[in-house]
Design a protein around this motif. Structure first.
Motif, PDB file in Angstrom:
ATOM      1  N   ALA A   1       0.576  -1.292  -0.328  1.00 43.89           N
ATOM      2  CA  ALA A   1      -0.223  -0.088  -0.273  1.00 43.89           C
ATOM      3  C   ALA A   1       0.815   0.982   0.022  1.00 43.89           C
ATOM      4  N   LEU A   2       1.515   1.274   0.997  1.00 41.03           N
ATOM      5  CA  LEU A   2       2.648   1.948   0.707  1.00 41.03           C
ATOM      6  C   LEU A   2       3.582   2.487  -0.649  1.00 41.03           C
ATOM      7  N   ALA A   3       4.032   1.339  -0.963  1.00 36.75           N
ATOM      8  CA  ALA A   3       4.405   1.387  -2.162  1.00 36.75           C
ATOM      9  C   ALA A   3       3.694   2.028  -3.226  1.00 36.75           C
ATOM     10  N   GLY A   4       2.267   1.868  -3.594  1.00 41.84           N
ATOM     11  CA  GLY A   4       1.445   2.218  -4.271  1.00 41.84           C
ATOM     12  C   GLY A   4       1.521   3.630  -3.969  1.00 41.84           C
TER      13      GLY A   4
ATOM     14  N   SER B   1      -4.087   3.446 -15.627  1.00 42.40           N
ATOM     15  CA  SER B   1      -2.792   3.735 -15.419  1.00 42.40           C
ATOM     16  C   SER B   1      -2.813   3.852 -13.786  1.00 42.40           C
ATOM     17  N   ALA B   2      -2.873   4.561 -12.919  1.00 42.70           N
ATOM     18  CA  ALA B   2      -2.999   4.379 -11.791  1.00 42.70           C
ATOM     19  C   ALA B   2      -2.892   2.906 -10.476  1.00 42.70           C
ATOM     20  N   VAL B   3      -4.410   2.187 -11.011  1.00 41.65           N
ATOM     21  CA  VAL B   3      -3.852   1.240 -10.985  1.00 41.65           C
ATOM     22  C   VAL B   3      -3.176  -0.403 -11.243  1.00 41.65           C
ATOM     23  N   ILE B   4      -2.090   0.028 -12.345  1.00 43.86           N
ATOM     24  CA  ILE B   4      -1.256  -0.936 -12.961  1.00 43.86           C
ATOM     25  C   ILE B   4      -0.136  -0.021 -12.609  1.00 43.86           C
ATOM     26  N   ILE B   5       0.621   1.519 -12.149  1.00 41.26           N
ATOM     27  CA  ILE B   5       1.152   1.867 -11.651  1.00 41.26           C
ATOM     28  C   ILE B   5       1.254   1.460  -9.780  1.00 41.26           C
ATOM     29  N   GLY B   6       0.677   1.004  -9.338  1.00 42.97           N
ATOM     30  CA  GLY B   6       0.015   0.433  -7.889  1.00 42.97           C
ATOM     31  C   GLY B   6       0.356  -1.047  -8.036  1.00 42.97           C
ATOM     32  N   ALA B   7      -0.413  -1.635  -8.701  1.00 45.80           N
ATOM     33  CA  ALA B   7       0.524  -2.844  -9.096  1.00 45.80           C
ATOM     34  C   ALA B   7       1.606  -3.645  -9.203  1.00 45.80           C
ATOM     35  N   VAL B   8       2.643  -2.505 -10.068  1.00 48.30           N
ATOM     36  CA  VAL B   8       3.696  -2.723 -10.144  1.00 48.30           C
ATOM     37  C   VAL B   8       4.836  -2.664  -8.750  1.00 48.30           C
ATOM     38  N   ALA B   9       3.917  -1.527  -8.169  1.00 52.45           N
ATOM     39  CA  ALA B   9       4.564  -0.844  -6.797  1.00 52.45           C
ATOM     40  C   ALA B   9       4.823  -2.470  -5.805  1.00 52.45           C
ATOM     41  N   GLY B  10       3.382  -2.708  -5.865  1.00 50.44           N
ATOM     42  CA  GLY B  10       3.162  -4.041  -4.789  1.00 50.44           C
ATOM     43  C   GLY B  10       4.051  -4.667  -5.150  1.00 50.44           C
ATOM     44  N   ILE B  11       4.710  -5.566  -6.680  1.00 48.59           N
ATOM     45  CA  ILE B  11       4.783  -6.684  -6.920  1.00 48.59           C
ATOM     46  C   ILE B  11       6.462  -5.863  -6.397  1.00 48.59           C
ATOM     47  N   LEU B  12       7.007  -5.046  -6.940  1.00 50.15           N
ATOM     48  CA  LEU B  12       8.118  -3.939  -7.047  1.00 50.15           C
ATOM     49  C   LEU B  12       9.087  -4.364  -4.962  1.00 50.15           C
ATOM     50  N   VAL B  13       7.860  -3.819  -4.225  1.00 50.31           N
ATOM     51  CA  VAL B  13       8.178  -3.770  -3.069  1.00 50.31           C
ATOM     52  C   VAL B  13       8.986  -5.153  -2.881  1.00 50.31           C
ATOM     53  N   VAL B  14       8.065  -6.018  -2.513  1.00 52.92           N
ATOM     54  CA  VAL B  14       8.094  -7.494  -3.124  1.00 52.92           C
ATOM     55  C   VAL B  14       9.744  -7.923  -2.997  1.00 52.92           C
TER      56      VAL B  14
END
Length: 175
Positions: free
Chosen positions: A45-48, A63-76
């Motif tokens: 959530a913070l990464a998003g 696009s905000a959903v995609i950006i947040g989704a990628v952020a969620g994967i990237l953070v892990v």
């Protein structure tokens, strides 16, 4: 006159990116660790939120959903990477803020609602590089100075007992 909808778009995009980051971090941690980790979900959530900060007013909700989704994967993935190379970052701050700040800055160029271009993406990459070239050496020198003067680490005993007790007078992990 028509109402200005910019603030509404910012609110929607911010919430969508945080939600997508949380859900994708949860699924990614579930796949990687065999369980949906609460800490990783919250960091998602913070990464998003961090990733949507730069482009919040200039991207579509999709696009905000995609950006947040990628952020969620990237953070892990990023937390796992920094653990592997033995960077001491127990809360994943580098992954949340550094990695996903860079991702969000790049995403502002990639997903721009007015269109994207190599020039726009290049400008965003220059911004990422400028931030890194300022923050990394300054932070490195600051932490080296702190380490050499007052010290960065607590004693082994305090580390084992937990700083929640020794520094804050609380017990985050009761028996």
């Amino acid at each position: 006159t028509a109402a200005n909808k910019d603030i509404a778009m910012i609110f929607v995009n911010t919430n969508l990116a945080a939600a997508a980051g949380s859900v994708l971090a949860m699924f990614t941690s579930w796949i990687k660790f065999g369980k949906p980790e609460v800490g990783m979900s919250l960091n998602g959530a913070l990464a998003g939120l961090v990733a949507i900060t730069a482009p919040c007013a200039t991207v579509s909700p999709a696009s905000a959903v995609i950006i947040g989704a990628v952020a969620g994967i990237l953070v892990v993935i990023s937390v796992m990477f920094f653990e592997k190379i033995r960077v001491d970052d127990p809360v994943g701050a580098v992954s949340v803020h550094g990695v996903n700040g860079a991702w969000g800055t790049l995403a502002a160029g990639i997903f721009n609602i007015g269109g994207t271009s190599v020039k726009l993406i290049g400008v965003q990459m220059i911004g990422i590089a400028a931030c890194f070239l300022w923050v990394f050496p300054v932070a490195f020198l600051m932490f080296k100075l702190i380490d050499k003067t007052i010290g960065l680490r607590v004693s082994r005993e305090e580390e084992i007992e937990g700083l929640d007790c020794t520094e804050h007078g609380g017990n985050a992990y009761p028996d």
